[in-house]
Design a protein around this motif. Structure first.
Motif, PDB file in Angstrom:
ATOM      1  N   GLY A  29       0.796  -1.216   0.000  1.00  0.00           N
ATOM      2  CA  GLY A  29       0.000   0.000   0.000  1.00  0.00           C
ATOM      3  C   GLY A  29       0.830   1.267   0.000  1.00  0.00           C
ATOM      4  O   GLY A  29       0.296   2.362  -0.224  1.00  0.00           O
ATOM      5  N   GLY A  30       2.112   1.138   0.232  1.00  0.00           N
ATOM      6  CA  GLY A  30       2.997   2.284   0.272  1.00  0.00           C
ATOM      7  C   GLY A  30       3.456   2.739  -1.100  1.00  0.00           C
ATOM      8  O   GLY A  30       3.027   2.195  -2.133  1.00  0.00           O
ATOM      9  N   SER A  31       4.333   3.726  -1.104  1.00  0.00           N
ATOM     10  CA  SER A  31       4.815   4.326  -2.350  1.00  0.00           C
ATOM     11  C   SER A  31       6.334   4.411  -2.354  1.00  0.00           C
ATOM     12  O   SER A  31       6.969   4.486  -1.302  1.00  0.00           O
ATOM     13  N   LEU A  32       6.874   4.398  -3.540  1.00  0.00           N
ATOM     14  CA  LEU A  32       8.298   4.643  -3.760  1.00  0.00           C
ATOM     15  C   LEU A  32       8.449   5.423  -5.053  1.00  0.00           C
ATOM     16  O   LEU A  32       7.627   5.295  -5.969  1.00  0.00           O
ATOM     17  N   ARG A  33       9.515   6.190  -5.114  1.00  0.00           N
ATOM     18  CA  ARG A  33       9.844   6.926  -6.341  1.00  0.00           C
ATOM     19  C   ARG A  33      11.243   6.530  -6.757  1.00  0.00           C
ATOM     20  O   ARG A  33      12.213   6.765  -6.025  1.00  0.00           O
ATOM     21  N   LEU A  34      11.341   5.930  -7.919  1.00  0.00           N
ATOM     22  CA  LEU A  34      12.626   5.539  -8.470  1.00  0.00           C
ATOM     23  C   LEU A  34      13.096   6.611  -9.450  1.00  0.00           C
ATOM     24  O   LEU A  34      12.293   7.278 -10.112  1.00  0.00           O
ATOM     25  N   SER A  35      14.412   6.733  -9.544  1.00  0.00           N
ATOM     26  CA  SER A  35      14.983   7.691 -10.472  1.00  0.00           C
ATOM     27  C   SER A  35      16.080   7.018 -11.279  1.00  0.00           C
ATOM     28  O   SER A  35      16.808   6.168 -10.764  1.00  0.00           O
ATOM     29  N   CYS A  36      16.177   7.395 -12.529  1.00  0.00           N
ATOM     30  CA  CYS A  36      17.208   6.856 -13.409  1.00  0.00           C
ATOM     31  C   CYS A  36      18.020   8.024 -13.964  1.00  0.00           C
ATOM     32  O   CYS A  36      17.471   8.886 -14.652  1.00  0.00           O
ATOM     33  N   LYS A  82      -0.889   0.122 -14.588  1.00  0.00           N
ATOM     34  CA  LYS A  82      -1.325   1.331 -15.264  1.00  0.00           C
ATOM     35  C   LYS A  82      -1.914   2.372 -14.328  1.00  0.00           C
ATOM     36  O   LYS A  82      -1.690   3.569 -14.506  1.00  0.00           O
ATOM     37  N   TYR A  83      -2.684   1.997 -13.361  1.00  0.00           N
ATOM     38  CA  TYR A  83      -3.338   2.976 -12.493  1.00  0.00           C
ATOM     39  C   TYR A  83      -2.609   3.154 -11.176  1.00  0.00           C
ATOM     40  O   TYR A  83      -3.105   3.840 -10.265  1.00  0.00           O
ATOM     41  N   ASN A 106       0.528   2.535  -4.178  1.00  0.00           N
ATOM     42  CA  ASN A 106      -0.266   1.346  -3.847  1.00  0.00           C
ATOM     43  C   ASN A 106       0.494   0.063  -4.176  1.00  0.00           C
ATOM     44  O   ASN A 106      -0.021  -0.836  -4.848  1.00  0.00           O
ATOM     45  N   LEU A 107       1.705  -0.009  -3.694  1.00  0.00           N
ATOM     46  CA  LEU A 107       2.560  -1.151  -3.997  1.00  0.00           C
ATOM     47  C   LEU A 107       2.029  -2.434  -3.380  1.00  0.00           C
ATOM     48  O   LEU A 107       1.398  -2.415  -2.310  1.00  0.00           O
ATOM     49  N   ARG A 108       2.280  -3.515  -4.081  1.00  0.00           N
ATOM     50  CA  ARG A 108       1.830  -4.840  -3.665  1.00  0.00           C
ATOM     51  C   ARG A 108       3.022  -5.766  -3.526  1.00  0.00           C
ATOM     52  O   ARG A 108       4.061  -5.535  -4.161  1.00  0.00           O
ATOM     53  N   PRO A 109       2.907  -6.829  -2.756  1.00  0.00           N
ATOM     54  CA  PRO A 109       4.040  -7.769  -2.642  1.00  0.00           C
ATOM     55  C   PRO A 109       4.508  -8.297  -3.991  1.00  0.00           C
ATOM     56  O   PRO A 109       5.710  -8.532  -4.180  1.00  0.00           O
ATOM     57  N   GLU A 110       3.607  -8.454  -4.939  1.00  0.00           N
ATOM     58  CA  GLU A 110       4.001  -8.957  -6.262  1.00  0.00           C
ATOM     59  C   GLU A 110       4.787  -7.931  -7.075  1.00  0.00           C
ATOM     60  O   GLU A 110       5.296  -8.256  -8.148  1.00  0.00           O
ATOM     61  N   ASP A 111       4.904  -6.707  -6.578  1.00  0.00           N
ATOM     62  CA  ASP A 111       5.751  -5.710  -7.234  1.00  0.00           C
ATOM     63  C   ASP A 111       7.211  -5.863  -6.817  1.00  0.00           C
ATOM     64  O   ASP A 111       8.084  -5.165  -7.345  1.00  0.00           O
ATOM     65  N   THR A 112       7.485  -6.747  -5.897  1.00  0.00           N
ATOM     66  CA  THR A 112       8.855  -6.984  -5.454  1.00  0.00           C
ATOM     67  C   THR A 112       9.728  -7.451  -6.606  1.00  0.00           C
ATOM     68  O   THR A 112       9.328  -8.296  -7.404  1.00  0.00           O
ATOM     69  N   GLY A 113      10.918  -6.880  -6.689  1.00  0.00           N
ATOM     70  CA  GLY A 113      11.841  -7.274  -7.734  1.00  0.00           C
ATOM     71  C   GLY A 113      12.953  -6.255  -7.877  1.00  0.00           C
ATOM     72  O   GLY A 113      13.005  -5.259  -7.165  1.00  0.00           O
ATOM     73  N   VAL A 114      13.833  -6.516  -8.814  1.00  0.00           N
ATOM     74  CA  VAL A 114      14.883  -5.563  -9.152  1.00  0.00           C
ATOM     75  C   VAL A 114      14.392  -4.731 -10.333  1.00  0.00           C
ATOM     76  O   VAL A 114      13.953  -5.277 -11.343  1.00  0.00           O
TER      77      VAL A 114
END
Length: 126
Positions: free
Chosen positions: A15-22, A65-66, A85-93
């Protein structure tokens, strides 16, 4: 040489959020197509957010998408991925990647880009 460096990963509760940067360097054209891919444990790489080269068109597959958004900051030469709205299945590199021969966001997300940066680990716990 093209160099891409992803950052911003970490440990977050469902349910949390993260912001990645490249951070991108070595690209002579700042309108290159760019993408975020991820690789879950034991899975293949999958494209999750891509920006087209010329018109800035954006493609995200339905499963993010949403919840996810990709953006380009030309002044900083960075490509950001906002993940909500992160989910456990979003885990990864998570990796940012580009392919100088690919212009379409949809095509880039469904191909294997030629240039990859070092990934950043995202772990979502329930």
């Amino acid at each position: 040489d093209v160099q891409l460096q992803a950052s911003g990963g970490g440990l977050v509760q469902s349910g949390g959020s993260l912001r990645l940067s490249c951070a991108a360097s070595g690209l002579t054209d700042d309108t290159y197509a760019i993408s975020w891919f991820r690789q879950a444990p034991g899975q293949e790489h999958e494209g999750i957010a891509c920006i087209s080269r010329y018109d800035g068109g954006i493609y995200l597959p339905d499963f993010v998408k949403y919840r996810f958004a990709i953006s380009r900051d030309k002044s900083q030469n960075t490509i950001n991925l906002q993940m909500n709205n992160l989910r456990p299945e979003d885990t990864g590199v998570y990796y940012c990647a580009t392919d100088l021969g690919q212009a379409s966001s949809y095509a880039l997300c469904h191909s294997r880009p030629t240039e990859w940066g070092m990934g950043t680990l995202v772990t979502v716990f329930s």
